[in-house]
Design an enzyme around this catalytic site. Structure first.
Site, PDB file in Angstrom:
ATOM      1  N   ALA A  36      19.995  40.638  38.770  1.00  0.00           N
ATOM      2  CA  ALA A  36      19.136  40.457  37.476  1.00  0.00           C
ATOM      3  C   ALA A  36      18.003  39.770  37.793  1.00  0.00           C
ATOM      4  CB  ALA A  36      20.091  39.543  36.551  1.00  0.00           C
ATOM      5  N   GLY A  92      23.607  40.539  40.374  1.00  0.00           N
ATOM      6  CA  GLY A  92      23.610  41.444  39.169  1.00  0.00           C
ATOM      7  C   GLY A  92      23.891  43.015  39.960  1.00  0.00           C
ATOM      8  N   GLU A 106      24.615  33.810  42.951  1.00  0.00           N
ATOM      9  CA  GLU A 106      24.115  32.965  41.872  1.00  0.00           C
ATOM     10  C   GLU A 106      24.300  31.380  41.862  1.00  0.00           C
ATOM     11  OE1 GLU A 106      25.879  35.975  41.762  1.00  0.00           O
ATOM     12  OE2 GLU A 106      25.146  37.242  40.043  1.00  0.00           O
TER      13      GLU A 106
HETATM   14  N1  CO8 Z   1      14.652  38.819  40.280  1.00  0.00           N
HETATM   15  C1  CO8 Z   1      13.278  38.776  40.007  1.00  0.00           C
HETATM   16  N2  CO8 Z   1      12.297  39.203  41.236  1.00  0.00           N
HETATM   17  C2  CO8 Z   1      13.094  39.466  42.234  1.00  0.00           C
HETATM   18  C3  CO8 Z   1      14.544  39.095  42.600  1.00  0.00           C
HETATM   19  C4  CO8 Z   1      15.324  38.974  41.451  1.00  0.00           C
HETATM   20  N3  CO8 Z   1      16.463  39.017  41.366  1.00  0.00           N
HETATM   21  N4  CO8 Z   1      14.802  39.580  43.764  1.00  0.00           N
HETATM   22  C5  CO8 Z   1      13.463  39.717  44.493  1.00  0.00           C
HETATM   23  N5  CO8 Z   1      12.487  39.513  43.621  1.00  0.00           N
HETATM   24  C6  CO8 Z   1      11.083  39.811  43.887  1.00  0.00           C
HETATM   25  C7  CO8 Z   1      10.773  38.561  44.614  1.00  0.00           C
HETATM   26  O1  CO8 Z   1      10.234  37.610  43.610  1.00  0.00           O
HETATM   27  C8  CO8 Z   1       9.363  38.901  45.219  1.00  0.00           C
HETATM   28  O2  CO8 Z   1       8.346  39.263  44.075  1.00  0.00           O
HETATM   29  P1  CO8 Z   1       6.843  38.855  44.678  1.00  0.00           P
HETATM   30  O3  CO8 Z   1       6.491  39.756  45.704  1.00  0.00           O
HETATM   31  O4  CO8 Z   1       6.113  39.087  43.152  1.00  0.00           O
HETATM   32  O5  CO8 Z   1       6.909  37.441  44.975  1.00  0.00           O
HETATM   33  C9  CO8 Z   1       9.751  40.678  45.535  1.00  0.00           C
HETATM   34  O6  CO8 Z   1      10.935  40.693  44.901  1.00  0.00           O
HETATM   35  C10 CO8 Z   1      10.235  40.614  46.978  1.00  0.00           C
HETATM   36  O7  CO8 Z   1      11.150  39.627  47.517  1.00  0.00           O
HETATM   37  P2  CO8 Z   1      10.939  38.531  48.488  1.00  0.00           P
HETATM   38  O8  CO8 Z   1       9.548  38.397  48.873  1.00  0.00           O
HETATM   39  O9  CO8 Z   1      11.820  37.438  48.302  1.00  0.00           O
HETATM   40  O10 CO8 Z   1      11.638  39.463  49.844  1.00  0.00           O
HETATM   41  P3  CO8 Z   1      12.348  38.840  51.243  1.00  0.00           P
HETATM   42  O11 CO8 Z   1      12.553  40.303  52.000  1.00  0.00           O
HETATM   43  O12 CO8 Z   1      11.937  37.715  51.717  1.00  0.00           O
HETATM   44  O13 CO8 Z   1      13.838  38.571  50.445  1.00  0.00           O
HETATM   45  C11 CO8 Z   1      15.661  38.553  49.105  1.00  0.00           C
HETATM   46  C12 CO8 Z   1      14.773  39.490  49.858  1.00  0.00           C
HETATM   47  C13 CO8 Z   1      16.820  38.104  50.090  1.00  0.00           C
HETATM   48  C14 CO8 Z   1      16.512  39.865  48.176  1.00  0.00           C
HETATM   49  C15 CO8 Z   1      15.067  37.666  48.179  1.00  0.00           C
HETATM   50  O14 CO8 Z   1      14.444  38.272  47.393  1.00  0.00           O
HETATM   51  C16 CO8 Z   1      16.338  37.086  47.148  1.00  0.00           C
HETATM   52  O15 CO8 Z   1      16.941  36.203  47.633  1.00  0.00           O
HETATM   53  N6  CO8 Z   1      16.312  37.512  45.830  1.00  0.00           N
HETATM   54  C17 CO8 Z   1      17.271  36.974  44.886  1.00  0.00           C
HETATM   55  C18 CO8 Z   1      18.556  37.081  45.070  1.00  0.00           C
HETATM   56  C19 CO8 Z   1      19.410  36.586  44.050  1.00  0.00           C
HETATM   57  O16 CO8 Z   1      19.345  35.341  43.887  1.00  0.00           O
HETATM   58  N7  CO8 Z   1      20.026  37.285  43.149  1.00  0.00           N
HETATM   59  C20 CO8 Z   1      20.948  36.879  42.076  1.00  0.00           C
HETATM   60  C21 CO8 Z   1      19.996  36.734  40.821  1.00  0.00           C
HETATM   61  S1  CO8 Z   1      20.976  35.933  39.437  1.00  0.00           S
HETATM   62  C22 CO8 Z   1      21.968  37.600  38.718  1.00  0.00           C
HETATM   63  O17 CO8 Z   1      21.938  38.628  39.439  1.00  0.00           O
HETATM   64  C23 CO8 Z   1      22.884  37.082  37.675  1.00  0.00           C
HETATM   65  C24 CO8 Z   1      23.436  38.148  37.293  1.00  0.00           C
HETATM   66  C25 CO8 Z   1      24.200  38.113  35.922  1.00  0.00           C
HETATM   67  C26 CO8 Z   1      23.420  38.259  34.752  1.00  0.00           C
HETATM   68  C27 CO8 Z   1      24.255  38.201  33.709  1.00  0.00           C
HETATM   69  C28 CO8 Z   1      23.196  38.062  32.325  1.00  0.00           C
HETATM   70  C29 CO8 Z   1      24.085  38.026  31.145  1.00  0.00           C
END
Ligand code: CO8
Length: 258
Positions: A65, A109, A132
């Site tokens: 998400a 998500g 998360e």
């Molecule tokens: N949300 C927003 N932006 C994201 C997300 C995300 N989940 N994942 C990646 N991005 C963005 C980064 O911020 C980055 O943006 P920018 O270029 O503007 O800085 C771009 O995508 C590329 O990401 P990275 O530079 O981090 O790329 P890497 O190759 O270094 O890393 C990863 C890739 C490992 C996927 C890393 O981006 C990461 O760890 N992402 C987050 C993963 C995460 O924690 N996901 C869980 C999110 S919480 C959730 O999903 C809760 C669900 C329940 C919701 C229920 C609501 C009711």
């Protein structure tokens, strides 16, 4: 294909929904999830669509998400906004088969969206997980419930409490995915499977989906009753008559989804 938050295409009775926020690793913003839900609502009564694929790109199915959106919300704001609730319920209630084609990252998500689908196909080198906990929260799109029902309490807790990642191959070994394939083959493989399914008799397919879904939320006794209702409910359909007659007449059935 339309260039928006999602790209869609209908080909040989298969609707493909491709998440299209590549710069944000296909993070599920509320608008993106709304687009998926709206597209499925449109597909529900479209008799030209027999199955759906949800996919991302090589780098990410969806990395979760949208953290930037959630970071700004208080408890009151998030619960008043009913964040994602209606959209997830629309996806969950969609009656036709949905295949998740998972390549790259399927996190938080994103993984939970894939778990919501009926069949998950993964690339061997995909990265799946529920990180998360590393953000100070827990899975909120069904992950604690759906993953636990598949892999059991111990593995689900380990993944949820540590945020550990697993590969596509491991997801297959754990029964999360039905098959894992080379990443170069994932989209072709999913399309082939979706086309096969999309051309099966629709009423039976929907009864199958409803019955298997029921198994995840009810007692065995009630599930068996539900299955029997669904099974006998097909007996007056033209497809049941055609399918069984064709077998006895040693010919290929010609289903017309009635
Ligand atoms: N949300 C927003 N932006 C994201 C997300 C995300 N989940 N994942 C990646 N991005 C963005 C980064 O911020 C980055 O943006 P920018 O270029 O503007 O800085 C771009 O995508 C590329 O990401 P990275 O530079 O981090 O790329 P890497 O190759 O270094 O890393 C990863 C890739 C490992 C996927 C890393 O981006 C990461 O760890 N992402 C987050 C993963 C995460 O924690 N996901 C869980 C999110 S919480 C959730 O999903 C809760 C669900 C329940 C919701 C229920 C609501 C009711």
């Amino acid at each position: 294909m339309t260039e928006k938050l999602i790209k869609t295409e209908i080909d040989e009775r298969v609707l493909t929904i491709q998440l299209n926020r590549p710069k944000a690793m296909n993070a599920l913003s509320p608008e993106l999830l709304r687009e998926i839900a709206k597209t499925l609502q449109g597909a529900e009564h479209n008799s030209e669509i027999g199955a759906v694929i949800i996919q991302g790109d090589e780098r990410a199915f969806a990395a979760g998400a949208d953290i930037a959106v959630m970071a700004e919300l208080s408890e009151k704001e998030a619960s008043e906004a009913q964040l994602y609730v209606e959209e997830l319920s629309i996806i969950d209630r969609f009656p036709k088969p949905i295949i998740a084609a998972v390549s790259g990252y399927a996190l938080g998500g994103g993984f939970e969206l894939a778990l919501l689908c009926d069949i998950m196909i993964v690339a061997n080198d995909a990265t799946l997980g529920l990180p998360e906990i590393t953000l100070g929260v827990i899975p909120g799109m069904g992950g604690t419930q759906r993953l636990t029902r598949i892999v059991g309490k111990s593995k689900a807790n380990q993944m949820i409490m540590t945020g550990e990642f697993i590969t596509g191959e491991q997801a297959h070994a754990l029964g999360i995915a039905s098959v894992s394939v080379e990443s170069a083959e994932i989209f072709d493989h999913s399309r082939k499977l979706a086309k096969d399914i999309a051309n099966r008799p629709q009423l039976a397919l929907q009864a199958a989906k409803a019955s298997v879904s029921k198994a995840l939320e009810t007692s065995l006794e009630d599930g068996i009753k539900f299955e029997a209702q669904q099974f006998f409910g097909l007996f007056d359909t033209e497809d049941k008559n055609e399918g069984m007659r064709a077998f006895l007449e040693k010919r290929k059935p010609k289903f017309n989804n009635r």
